[in-house]
Design an enzyme around this catalytic site. Structure first.
Site, PDB file in Angstrom:
ATOM      1  N   ASP A   2       0.830  -1.212   0.000  1.00  0.00           N
ATOM      2  CA  ASP A   2       0.000   0.000   0.000  1.00  0.00           C
ATOM      3  C   ASP A   2       0.860   1.256   0.000  1.00  0.00           C
ATOM      4  O   ASP A   2       0.402   2.332   0.372  1.00  0.00           O
ATOM      5  CB  ASP A   2      -0.940   0.004   1.208  1.00  0.00           C
ATOM      6  N   HIS A  39      -3.505  -3.138  -3.552  1.00  0.00           N
ATOM      7  CA  HIS A  39      -4.956  -3.019  -3.769  1.00  0.00           C
ATOM      8  C   HIS A  39      -5.187  -2.256  -5.052  1.00  0.00           C
ATOM      9  O   HIS A  39      -4.357  -1.436  -5.451  1.00  0.00           O
ATOM     10  CB  HIS A  39      -5.631  -2.150  -2.689  1.00  0.00           C
TER      11      HIS A  39
HETATM   12  N1  LIG Z   1     -12.990   0.735   2.476  1.00  0.00           N
HETATM   13  C1  LIG Z   1     -11.946  -0.137   2.887  1.00  0.00           C
HETATM   14  C2  LIG Z   1     -10.723   0.641   3.359  1.00  0.00           C
HETATM   15  C3  LIG Z   1      -9.872   0.978   2.266  1.00  0.00           C
HETATM   16  C4  LIG Z   1      -8.572   1.574   2.783  1.00  0.00           C
HETATM   17  O1  LIG Z   1      -8.543   2.420   3.702  1.00  0.00           O
HETATM   18  N2  LIG Z   1      -7.487   1.105   2.206  1.00  0.00           N
HETATM   19  C5  LIG Z   1      -6.195   1.516   2.619  1.00  0.00           C
HETATM   20  C6  LIG Z   1      -5.219   0.373   2.436  1.00  0.00           C
HETATM   21  S1  LIG Z   1      -5.277  -0.708   3.831  1.00  0.00           S
HETATM   22  C7  LIG Z   1      -5.652   2.667   1.804  1.00  0.00           C
HETATM   23  O2  LIG Z   1      -4.533   3.056   2.029  1.00  0.00           O
HETATM   24  N3  LIG Z   1      -6.395   3.228   0.879  1.00  0.00           N
HETATM   25  C8  LIG Z   1      -5.886   4.313   0.084  1.00  0.00           C
HETATM   26  C9  LIG Z   1      -6.974   5.141  -0.497  1.00  0.00           C
HETATM   27  O3  LIG Z   1      -8.142   4.769  -0.340  1.00  0.00           O
HETATM   28  O4  LIG Z   1      -6.636   6.150  -1.119  1.00  0.00           O
HETATM   29  C10 LIG Z   1     -12.334  -1.006   4.075  1.00  0.00           C
HETATM   30  O5  LIG Z   1     -13.286  -0.678   4.782  1.00  0.00           O
HETATM   31  O6  LIG Z   1     -11.645  -1.981   4.297  1.00  0.00           O
HETATM   32 FE   LIG Z   2      -2.859  -1.411   4.137  1.00  0.00          FE
END
Ligand SMILES: N[C@@H](CCC(=O)N[C@@H](CS)C(=O)NCC(=O)O)C(=O)O
Ligand SMILES: [Fe+2]
Length: 375
Positions: A130, A171
């Site tokens: 990430d 992701h």
């Molecule tokens: N909606 C997702 C969370 C998504 C999230 O926060 N992903 C993290 C990685 S663990 C991130 O860094 N996302 C970057 C972004 O959304 O810009 C959930 O509830 O699990």
């Molecule tokens: Fe993460």
């Protein structure tokens, strides 16, 4: 040569399997607990032996299967040293390498999303977890995140790789699969052309919702996902005795841990089911069969005493197995009275039907891939 890219739609997580085409040894990056059957099937389909299960960081949004892959597929676990994943067999430092067959994966410390986060380089590919996402990057607002650290990891570590390096993210929330360093350097919306101050200001203004599973996922991932099983019990350590039985026997253990102790010669396994039960549902090879009779007056069972003597003479622990984990507690208490270090095997051979109903899984010996046979 390309990695195998696998996707978990629930958490939008990418898992990667890399392998040596000749030696058929494989390494998996960021495996997801719910996808373990898919991943084992992939390994079977390609004829691969899994030698490493590797994390990019302690995930906040899903639970890893690394611990289970170690148990089921014989892989070793590796994780960034700065992530606090104490159960990982290898604690990686920047520049460390992992070998699978004749192939080498190199760890690059890329802090920012979390302080310990790493990316991994293999041939012309980089697995960025990430840290760097396609046209994006990991958030920096929890788990020791730091936007300034992330800026340096992106611009000084990852963007220093050759432009044609293929980027495989941890992701993607919009169905994209991979990118290149050149492309992200030129047009990544969060970082391209931005100063550190601009990047930090942008990251500080994001206000993303908390990941749905963070409270469950982070503690589980700090023990390679193993805490997830058996109603939250850690599979790598004995579970404390419930308050009602405190002091009356040594503890509860998972079937896996009990079997590890038996194999290591540290424990004697006693099966306290009746002969009829064993014949009906199955035997555990090597277990001492001593039926535990529950009626009053059954204080001393001569056969049971023999098993106890055998364990005591070797200075070993006793691990007790019954059908569902009730008689084995009674037997563990009795063995404790007789001076032995006695553990109850959680959920017995068949699993506890009540626990199954509320957990939706089966916890008994025969559902964990441990040795047993039908008559
Ligand atoms: N909606 C997702 C969370 C998504 C999230 O926060 N992903 C993290 C990685 S663990 C991130 O860094 N996302 C970057 C972004 O959304 O810009 C959930 O509830 O699990
Ligand atoms: Fe993460």
């Amino acid at each position: 040569m390309k990695p195998i890219q696998l996707f978990d739609p629930e958490s939008s997580t990418y898992t990667y399997v890399l392998f040596d085409v000749d030696a058929r040894e494989a390494l998996i990056i960021d495996p997801v607990d719910e996808q373990i059957e898919r991943d084992l099937a992939t390994l079977r389909e390609y004829g691969l032996k899994l030698v490493w299960a590797v994390e990019t960081h302690a995930h906040a949004d899903h639970i890893t299967s690394a611990g289970k892959l170690a148990e089921l597929a014989g892989a070793r676990t590796a994780a960034p040293a700065g992530c606090g994943i104490g159960t990982a067999a290898v604690q990686l430092q920047h520049g460390d390498t992992l070998r699978f067959g004749g192939e080498t994966l190199q760890a690059l410390h890329t802090p920012g999303h979390t302080a310990g986060s790493m990316s991994y380089r293999w041939r012309g590919h980089v697995f960025t977890g990430d840290t760097l996402l396609i046209n994006g990057c990991g958030r920096t607002d929890f788990q020791s995140g730091s936007a300034s650290d992330l800026y340096r990891s992106l611009t000084e570590v990852l963007f220093a790789l050759p432009d044609d390096t293929i980027v495989w993210p941890g992701h993607d929330y919009q169905g994209r699969s991979h990118s290149t360093i050149g492309q992200e350097k030129a047009s990544n919306a969060r970082v391209a052309g931005k100063s550190e101050a601009e990047f930090v200001a942008l990251m500080d203004s994001l206000q993303l919702p908390r990941p749905r599973r963070i409270d469950e996922a982070v503690p589980a991932n700090l023990s390679s996902g193993l805490r997830h099983d058996l109603d939250g019990a850690l599979l790598m350590q004995p579970r404390p005795v419930p308050a009602a039985h405190q002091g009356s026997y040594a503890g509860d253990v998972s079937p896996q841990l009990a079997w590890q102790w038996v194999q290591a010669g540290e424990a004697v396994l006693v099966d306290v089911r009746t002969d009829a039960e064993r014949e009906w549902v199955g035997f555990v090879p090597g277990a001492v069969p001593v039926a535990w009779k529950q009626w009053p007056g059954m204080a001393l069972n001569p056969q049971f005493d023999d098993a106890i003597r055998q364990a005591a003479e070797g200075g070993r622990k006793l691990v007790l197995l019954c059908r569902s984990g009730v008689r084995s507690i009674a037997a563990a208490k009795r063995a404790t009275e007789l001076g032995l270090l006695a553990y109850n095997i959680l959920e017995g051979f068949e699993g506890d039907p009540d626990a199954q109903a509320h957990r939706g899984g089966r916890g008994g010996w025969r559902f964990h891939g441990l040795p047993w046979r039908q008559n």
